[in-house]
Design an enzyme around this catalytic site. Structure first.
Site, mmCIF file in Angstrom:
data_model
loop_
_atom_site.group_PDB
_atom_site.id
_atom_site.type_symbol
_atom_site.label_atom_id
_atom_site.label_comp_id
_atom_site.label_asym_id
_atom_site.label_seq_id
_atom_site.Cartn_x
_atom_site.Cartn_y
_atom_site.Cartn_z
ATOM 1 N N ARG A 239 30.881 29.184 16.885
ATOM 2 C CA ARG A 239 29.605 29.139 16.191
ATOM 3 C C ARG A 239 29.647 28.026 15.155
ATOM 4 N NH1 ARG A 239 27.933 31.610 19.815
ATOM 5 N NH2 ARG A 239 26.644 33.506 19.859
ATOM 6 N N GLU A 268 20.792 25.124 15.348
ATOM 7 C CA GLU A 268 20.541 24.779 16.744
ATOM 8 C C GLU A 268 19.157 25.273 17.173
ATOM 9 O OE1 GLU A 268 25.239 25.472 17.923
ATOM 10 O OE2 GLU A 268 23.675 26.592 18.952
ATOM 11 N N HIS A 297 25.517 23.424 22.977
ATOM 12 C CA HIS A 297 25.820 24.843 23.125
ATOM 13 C C HIS A 297 25.731 25.273 24.591
ATOM 14 C CE1 HIS A 297 25.812 28.839 20.686
ATOM 15 N NE2 HIS A 297 26.467 28.984 21.827
#
Length: 335
Positions: A239, A268, A297
Site C-alpha cells: 500500500r 490512487e 496498482h
C-alpha cells in the site's frame, strides 16, 4: 431470506453467486461507479451482506445499512472499510487474503530483478533518437543476486511467496514480521531479523508486504530508508501510504538509494498536486533514468486472479453470513 448486495455491477449476471450462496439468499446488484452514496436508501434497507471491490465503506455509508451484518472486501487490503464503525454495530469484516498471492509475489521479485539486472536502465537508455553507446553502462543498480540480501517487511502469504521466489534466484532472504511464530524462518529456509532496523541495515533489496494499518502508515520514512545499505533498491507492492514517497525522492536524488519499483503510491489515482517523484518520473528527468518503475496498482492482475476475486469473495460471504463461520474475518481489535 438473506440479502447480499454487490454494489458495483462487476459481473454480467449473478449465476455463480447464486449457485454458491444457495436458494436462501437473494442477490442484488447495484450500478455505483465511484461511491456507495450513489445508491438509494431503498436498495440498502434490506441488505445483510455487502461485497465491495473498489468502493470505500466509510462510517456515513455504513449507517445507511440498517440490517448489515457482514462486509466482504474482495481483496487483500481492508483499509477501505471503516472497521471501527463496523465493530461498533457488531458488523463482521472479512477480506480475501489468498487471492493474487502468486501474482503479487512474482511482480515484487520482478521489479527487483528488472532494476538489479539493468533491464529498465538499458531499455530506457536505448530508446529515442540519441541512444546510449552500444556497450556496458556502469551503474550501482546492477549486482549479482547471490551477493545480495533480499529483505521482506511482512511475511504473510504474499511475503512468504516472494521469499521463496527471491530465494530461487539466489538471494539471501531475511524478513521481519513480529506476528509470525518462531520456526517460520526455518520452514521456508530463510532468516529472521530481530527488529525492523536490523532488517533494513542488511537489505540490498527491501520489499514491502505488510498491510496498511494505523501502525504501518508512514512506517518507512527517510530515517528508515537511510538505514538501508547505500545503493539499495526499494520495492512496494503493498500500500502506498506505508512508504513516504517524498522521503524516497530525497534518498534517490542524493544517491543513497539506487532504484525503486512502486506498484502503489499514496493517492490512487494520483491527483494534482502530484508527488515530486511522480512528476520527475513522468517528465523523464535525467537523474532518474533507469532507476524508477511505477505501475498503476496492477501487480495482482491476471485472468485467474480476477476469477479468484469473484469466487473467493462469494465463498467468504457464504461462510460468514450463511454458515456462521469466521472465514477470513478481521478481528476488530487488530491494527
Amino acid at each position: 431470506m438473506l440479502t447480499v448486495l454487490e454494489p458495483e455491477g462487476l459481473y454480467p449476471d449473478t449465476k455463480l453467486e447464486q449457485e454458491i450462496l444457495g436458494p436462501s439468499v437473494r442477490i442484488l446488484q447495484g450500478n455505483a461507479k465511484a461511491s456507495l452514496a450513489e445508491l438509494p436508501d431503498s436498495l440498502l434497507a434490506e441488505v445483510e451482506g455487502l461485497m465491495t471491490l473498489r468502493m470505500w465503506v466509510p462510517a456515513e455509508q455504513i449507517a445507511r445499512f440498517p440490517k448489515l451484518k457482514v462486509v466482504v472486501r474482495m481483496g487483500v487490503g481492508y483499509d477501505r472499510v471503516d472497521r471501527a464503525a463496523c465493530a461498533a454495530r457488531g458488523i463482521l469484516v472479512a477480506n480475501l487474503p489468498d487471492y493474487g498471492t502468486q501474482e503479487v509475489a512474482e511482480f515484487a521479485v520482478l521489479l527487483a530483478l528488472s532494476l538489479r539486472r539493468g533491464l529498465i536502465l538499458y531499455h530506457e537508455t536505448q530508446r529515442g533518437p540519441d541512444p546510449a553507446p552500444w556497450a556496458v553502462r556502469p551503474s550501482p543498480l546492477v549486482r549479482r543476486q547471490e551477493v545480495q540480501t533480499f529483505g521482506i517487511l511482512g511475511l504473510g502469504r504474499i511475503g512468504s511467496a516472494a521469499a521463496l521466489r527471491a530465494k530461487a534466484f539466489g538471494y539471501r532472504v531475511v524478513f521481519f514480521d513480529p506476528n509470525q511464530p518462531n520456526g517460520w524462518d526455518r520452514a521456508l529456509g530463510i532468516h529472521r531479523a530481530r527488529s525492523m532496523d536490523a532488517l533494513l541495515a542488511q537489505s540490498d533489496v527491501l520489499s514491502i508486504h505488510c498491510p496498511l494499518t494505523r501502525t504501518t502508515r508512514g512506517l518507512i520514512g527517510e530515517r528508515e530508508l537511510r538505514l538501508l545499505p547505500k545503493n539499495a533498491v526499494v520495492v512496494n507492492t503493498a500500500r502506498g501510504p506505508i512508504l513516504d514517497i517524498d522521503a524516497l525522492e530525497r534518498v534517490l536524488r542524493d544517491g543513497h538509494i539506487a532504484g525503486a519499483g512502486l506498484d502503489v503510491i499514496p493517492e490512487e489515482p494520483p491527483k494534482d498536486p502530484i508527488p515530486n517523484l511522480l512528476r520527475a518520473y513522468r517528465d523523464r528527468e535525467d537523474w532518474l533514468q533507469g532507476r524508477l518503475v511505477i505501475t498503476p496498482h496492477i501487480a495482482f492482475h491476471s485472468p485467474e486472479a480476477w476469477d479468484d476475486i469473484r469466487r473467493k469473495g462469494v465463498e467468504t460471504m457464504r461462510d460468514v453470513l450463511v454458515e456462521g463461520r469466521r472465514t477470513n474475518v478481521i478481528p476488530p481489535e487488530s491494527d
